[in-house]
Design a protein around this motif. Structure first.
Motif, PDB file in Angstrom:
ATOM      1  N   HIS A  87      -2.581  12.924  -2.520  1.00 55.75           N
ATOM      2  CA  HIS A  87      -2.907  11.957  -3.568  1.00 55.75           C
ATOM      3  C   HIS A  87      -3.243  12.773  -4.807  1.00 55.75           C
ATOM      4  O   HIS A  87      -3.827  13.860  -4.703  1.00 55.75           O
ATOM      5  CB  HIS A  87      -4.127  11.145  -3.131  1.00 55.75           C
ATOM      6  CG  HIS A  87      -4.727  10.298  -4.207  1.00 55.75           C
ATOM      7  ND1 HIS A  87      -5.757  10.734  -5.025  1.00 55.75           N
ATOM      8  CD2 HIS A  87      -4.442   9.040  -4.620  1.00 55.75           C
ATOM      9  CE1 HIS A  87      -6.070   9.782  -5.874  1.00 55.75           C
ATOM     10  NE2 HIS A  87      -5.296   8.735  -5.658  1.00 55.75           N
ATOM     11  N   LYS A 120       6.434   4.667  -7.293  1.00 60.66           N
ATOM     12  CA  LYS A 120       5.501   3.925  -6.428  1.00 60.66           C
ATOM     13  C   LYS A 120       4.980   2.701  -7.165  1.00 60.66           C
ATOM     14  O   LYS A 120       4.447   2.825  -8.269  1.00 60.66           O
ATOM     15  CB  LYS A 120       4.349   4.827  -6.016  1.00 60.66           C
ATOM     16  CG  LYS A 120       3.427   4.187  -4.980  1.00 60.66           C
ATOM     17  CD  LYS A 120       2.555   5.219  -4.303  1.00 60.66           C
ATOM     18  CE  LYS A 120       1.333   5.523  -5.118  1.00 60.66           C
ATOM     19  NZ  LYS A 120       0.524   6.586  -4.506  1.00 60.66           N
ATOM     20  N   ARG A 178       2.595  -0.886  -7.205  1.00 60.57           N
ATOM     21  CA  ARG A 178       1.327  -1.408  -6.651  1.00 60.57           C
ATOM     22  C   ARG A 178       1.536  -2.826  -6.159  1.00 60.57           C
ATOM     23  O   ARG A 178       2.126  -3.653  -6.862  1.00 60.57           O
ATOM     24  CB  ARG A 178       0.241  -1.395  -7.729  1.00 60.57           C
ATOM     25  CG  ARG A 178      -0.007  -0.040  -8.333  1.00 60.57           C
ATOM     26  CD  ARG A 178      -0.783   0.865  -7.405  1.00 60.57           C
ATOM     27  NE  ARG A 178      -0.636   2.261  -7.818  1.00 60.57           N
ATOM     28  CZ  ARG A 178      -1.330   3.280  -7.312  1.00 60.57           C
ATOM     29  NH1 ARG A 178      -2.215   3.060  -6.362  1.00 60.57           N
ATOM     30  NH2 ARG A 178      -1.134   4.507  -7.726  1.00 60.57           N
ATOM     31  N   ASP A 184       2.121   0.884  -2.759  1.00 58.62           N
ATOM     32  CA  ASP A 184       0.719   1.202  -2.487  1.00 58.62           C
ATOM     33  C   ASP A 184      -0.112  -0.078  -2.555  1.00 58.62           C
ATOM     34  O   ASP A 184      -0.145  -0.757  -3.586  1.00 58.62           O
ATOM     35  CB  ASP A 184       0.212   2.210  -3.533  1.00 58.62           C
ATOM     36  CG  ASP A 184      -1.124   2.845  -3.135  1.00 58.62           C
ATOM     37  OD1 ASP A 184      -1.807   2.284  -2.261  1.00 58.62           O
ATOM     38  OD2 ASP A 184      -1.468   3.890  -3.722  1.00 58.62           O
ATOM     39  N   ASN A 188      -3.457  -0.068  -1.698  1.00 53.16           N
ATOM     40  CA  ASN A 188      -4.846   0.322  -2.005  1.00 53.16           C
ATOM     41  C   ASN A 188      -5.880  -0.455  -1.200  1.00 53.16           C
ATOM     42  O   ASN A 188      -6.955  -0.775  -1.719  1.00 53.16           O
ATOM     43  CB  ASN A 188      -5.149   0.163  -3.493  1.00 53.16           C
ATOM     44  CG  ASN A 188      -4.491   1.223  -4.360  1.00 53.16           C
ATOM     45  OD1 ASN A 188      -3.517   0.933  -5.035  1.00 53.16           O
ATOM     46  ND2 ASN A 188      -4.983   2.439  -4.321  1.00 53.16           N
ATOM     47  N   GLU A 190       1.622   2.429   1.530  1.00 55.84           N
ATOM     48  CA  GLU A 190       0.392   3.225   1.457  1.00 55.84           C
ATOM     49  C   GLU A 190      -0.849   2.340   1.575  1.00 55.84           C
ATOM     50  O   GLU A 190      -0.915   1.272   0.959  1.00 55.84           O
ATOM     51  CB  GLU A 190       0.410   3.956   0.100  1.00 55.84           C
ATOM     52  CG  GLU A 190      -0.693   4.935  -0.135  1.00 55.84           C
ATOM     53  CD  GLU A 190      -0.368   5.837  -1.354  1.00 55.84           C
ATOM     54  OE1 GLU A 190       0.814   6.188  -1.561  1.00 55.84           O
ATOM     55  OE2 GLU A 190      -1.298   6.160  -2.104  1.00 55.84           O
ATOM     56  N   GLU A 191      -1.802   2.797   2.337  1.00 55.14           N
ATOM     57  CA  GLU A 191      -3.073   2.097   2.528  1.00 55.14           C
ATOM     58  C   GLU A 191      -2.919   0.583   2.679  1.00 55.14           C
ATOM     59  O   GLU A 191      -3.487  -0.192   1.910  1.00 55.14           O
ATOM     60  CB  GLU A 191      -4.034   2.405   1.358  1.00 55.14           C
ATOM     61  CG  GLU A 191      -4.509   3.848   1.346  1.00 55.14           C
ATOM     62  CD  GLU A 191      -5.649   4.102   0.356  1.00 55.14           C
ATOM     63  OE1 GLU A 191      -5.779   3.353  -0.623  1.00 55.14           O
ATOM     64  OE2 GLU A 191      -6.414   5.058   0.575  1.00 55.14           O
ATOM     65  N   GLU A 198      -6.304   9.115   1.102  1.00 60.11           N
ATOM     66  CA  GLU A 198      -6.695   9.675  -0.203  1.00 60.11           C
ATOM     67  C   GLU A 198      -8.204   9.694  -0.424  1.00 60.11           C
ATOM     68  O   GLU A 198      -8.694  10.496  -1.211  1.00 60.11           O
ATOM     69  CB  GLU A 198      -5.992   8.911  -1.335  1.00 60.11           C
ATOM     70  CG  GLU A 198      -6.450   7.470  -1.512  1.00 60.11           C
ATOM     71  CD  GLU A 198      -5.569   6.699  -2.495  1.00 60.11           C
ATOM     72  OE1 GLU A 198      -4.335   6.750  -2.356  1.00 60.11           O
ATOM     73  OE2 GLU A 198      -6.113   6.041  -3.404  1.00 60.11           O
TER      74      GLU A 198
HETATM   75 MG    MG Z   1      -2.854   5.482  -3.237  1.00 56.24          MG
END
Ligand code: MG
Length: 375
Positions: free
Chosen positions: A298, A159, A161, A189, A191, A222-223, A248
């Motif tokens: 998570h 994963k 960022r 992700d 975030n 993700e998010e 999460e």
């Molecule tokens: Mg996350």
């Protein structure tokens, strides 16, 4: 007839520790680097057994648990269905939810029963596939080097960022990883449910990223949006082939119901210690299954918190919960994850093996904790 072995909750202690890091670690979702990592180990006692858990909060968390929460729960029966969700909610009222306390109670119950927690929960998986979760915004070259190490461990999902100022900078890193590793699948992700630090994405920006990710068959995004934008999540899900994940930071079964019914996620990512605990997460997992979604916890938590999520994952069918998030960053993995415990999880051919000792499997070592204790 099953004999009910009643046990009343006794003492509740919180050990707050600060583990020095080899170099300051700057996570993509926070505005400041950590020169040391501060977290708390929760310890509950009942009937001569001790249960443990861990979460990334410091002295304020300790203070709250050792005063208000302790007085509220002492003397209560520890059977998990009797640990009322409303009682765990007392955490949100003041500082944080109390999933870590609930996990420590599970640890204690599993020890009393002499079973590893995942088996007490009815799980039969002896190992769970890990995905390597990166946490820093490194250069393409540094990221490739790190992924190389993960691939050598047999890990097939990583994963990345996405929080650089420009999307093209994030994409450059993704392209480099996709180019170098044909056998490693990628997830991303953003975030965006974290309120800490920009860049903050609009719906259109999230869609633009999702469309780019389609070209690389990215497993999930993700998010991608702020956690309350349920409509935005649904709109995104309906208009991209990339799976959308989140959850999460959430807690409370009604909140999860609202998000799942609202069509926010393909993958629900509740965390055993961030939410109201393992019991809540298993209910959320069942809800996800009923909606034909996946559930993957998570798990960027200090050792015992991560272990709680590993046991949670192993208690669920692989189809519903194929992977456990695993923070394998070398600045983090050994020292923070297992530095104060009496053992370490074995990774083998891309899997984390479930410890077979009763409870979570490992416990804090008093001597090791002494070195790092700050409160
Ligand atoms: Mg996350």
């Amino acid at each position: 007839m099953l004999r009910k072995r009643s046990m009343k909750l006794g003492d509740l202690k919180v050990h707050t520790l600060a583990i020095p890091l080899r170099e300051p670690i700057q996570f993509s979702w926070e505005p400041f680097p950590h020169p040391v990592y501060v977290f708390s180990i929760v310890e509950v006692e009942a009937g001569g057994f001790k249960g443990y858990s861990a979460i990334e909060f410091g002295a304020a968390y300790k203070h709250f648990l050792e005063t208000t929460v302790k007085l509220t729960i002492q003397g209560l029966d520890i059977e998990i269905e009797d640990v009322d969700a409303r009682l765990l909610e007392v955490g949100s009222w003041a500082i944080q939810r109390l999933g870590a306390l609930e996990v420590a109670i599970w640890d204690l119950i599993a020890k009393r029963e002499g079973l590893p927690l995942y088996r007490l929960l009815g799980g039969g998986r002896r190992k769970v596939k890990v995905y390597a979760s990166t946490g820093r915004l490194l250069s393409a070259e540094e990221t490739v080097k790190m992924v190389e190490k993960y691939a050598e461990l047999g890990i097939d999902v990583v994963k990345l960022r996405f929080r650089r100022e420009r999307i093209n900078e994030d994409l450059e890193v993704l392209k480099a990883v996709a180019r170098e590793f044909s056998d490693v699948k990628i997830s991303v992700d953003a975030n965006q449910a974290w309120s800490y630090t920009p860049p903050y994405w609009s719906r259109k920006k999230a869609m633009k990223v999702a469309k780019e990710l389609e070209n690389f068959e990215v497993l999930w995004l993700e998010e991608p949006l702020w956690k309350d934008d349920v409509e935005g999540y649904r709109w995104l899900r309906e208009n991209t082939s990339i799976e959308i994940s989140g959850g999460e930071l959430e807690h409370g079964i009604q909140r999860f119901r609202m998000l799942i019914e609202g069509g926010a996620f393909d993958i629900v990512q509740a965390d055993a210690v961030y939410s109201n605990g393992i019991q809540e997460c298993r209910k959320v997992a069942a809800l996800a299954e009923a909606f034909n979604l996946k559930f993957m916890p998570h798990a960027w938590d200090p050792g015992l918190g991560w272990l709680a999520n590993l046991h949670l994952a192993a208690s669920l069918p692989e189809k519903l919960c194929p992977y456990i998030e695993t923070p394998l960053d070398p600045l983090w993995w050994n020292e923070v994850m297992f530095g104060v415990l009496n053992g370490e999880v074995e990774l083998e051919k891309g899997y984390a093996k479930l410890p077979e000792q009763p409870g979570l499997g490992f416990e804090p070592d008093e001597e090791k904790m002494k070195k790092f204790r700050i409160a």
